[in-house]
Enzyme design. Structure first.
Site, mmCIF file in Angstrom:
data_model
loop_
_atom_site.group_PDB
_atom_site.id
_atom_site.type_symbol
_atom_site.label_atom_id
_atom_site.label_comp_id
_atom_site.label_asym_id
_atom_site.label_seq_id
_atom_site.Cartn_x
_atom_site.Cartn_y
_atom_site.Cartn_z
ATOM 1 N N ILE A 150 0.828 -1.214 0.000
ATOM 2 C CA ILE A 150 0.000 0.000 0.000
ATOM 3 C C ILE A 150 0.860 1.262 0.000
ATOM 4 C CG2 ILE A 150 -0.230 0.343 2.502
ATOM 5 C CD1 ILE A 150 -3.285 0.684 1.995
ATOM 6 N N GLU A 170 6.328 -4.969 10.967
ATOM 7 C CA GLU A 170 5.157 -4.221 11.447
ATOM 8 C C GLU A 170 3.891 -5.056 11.426
ATOM 9 O OE1 GLU A 170 4.972 -0.690 9.078
ATOM 10 O OE2 GLU A 170 6.822 0.128 9.944
ATOM 11 N N HIS A 214 5.733 -12.389 5.721
ATOM 12 C CA HIS A 214 5.634 -11.887 4.349
ATOM 13 C C HIS A 214 7.015 -11.572 3.809
ATOM 14 C CE1 HIS A 214 5.257 -8.517 7.158
ATOM 15 N NE2 HIS A 214 5.893 -7.780 6.283
#
Ligand code: 5GP
Length: 118
Positions: A30, A94, A99
């Site tokens: 994002i 975070e 990932h």
């Protein structure tokens, strides 16, 4: 509570998906840090690399073959790219769902800034 990435994988939160199969899903970050910034995420929710087990080895390998395929699809396989996996507090993680970042499309730069330059 499902992670934000589990909600993205389930389609409950919108994302720009570039790849998905039975083990992993990949979508644009994002807040991209380079021209190409993709996140490759296991469909199974595992909080950090510190919690993976031998049972996860197929999925962990799939993260790499998905990365290779996505790099080819996005036309950056020849120019190169960097794969990053952050783990835990000192690793700068975070989102508590394993990932892999795939960064490229331009020079990614030195691997780490020297501590004195921070
Ligand atoms: P970490 O610091 O945990 O390795 O990286 C987490 C990444 O997830 C960050 O690069 C951040 O921009 C991205 N991210 C956080 N929330 C969302 C979201 O809702 N959608 C997408 N596509 N990326 C997100």
């Amino acid at each position: 509570m499902p992670s934000i990435f589990s909600k993205i994988i389930a389609g409950e939160i919108p994302s720009k998906k570039v790849y998905s199969d039975d083990l992993v899903t990949a979508f644009w970050d994002i807040n991209p840090q380079r021209a190409v910034h993709i996140l490759i995420v296991p469909n199974k929710e595992i909080r950090t690399v510190s919690e993976v087990t031998a049972e996860d080895e197929l999925m962990l390998g799939r993260m790499f073959t998905a990365a290779r395929r996505i790099a080819e699809d996005l036309g950056i396989a020849q120019s190169g790219y960097r794969l990053i996996v952050n783990c835990g507090e000192h690793g700068g993680q975070e989102v508590p769902h394993v990932h892999m970042h795939l960064l490229g499309g331009e020079s990614v730069g030195p691997m780490l800034k020297r501590k004195s330059a921070e």
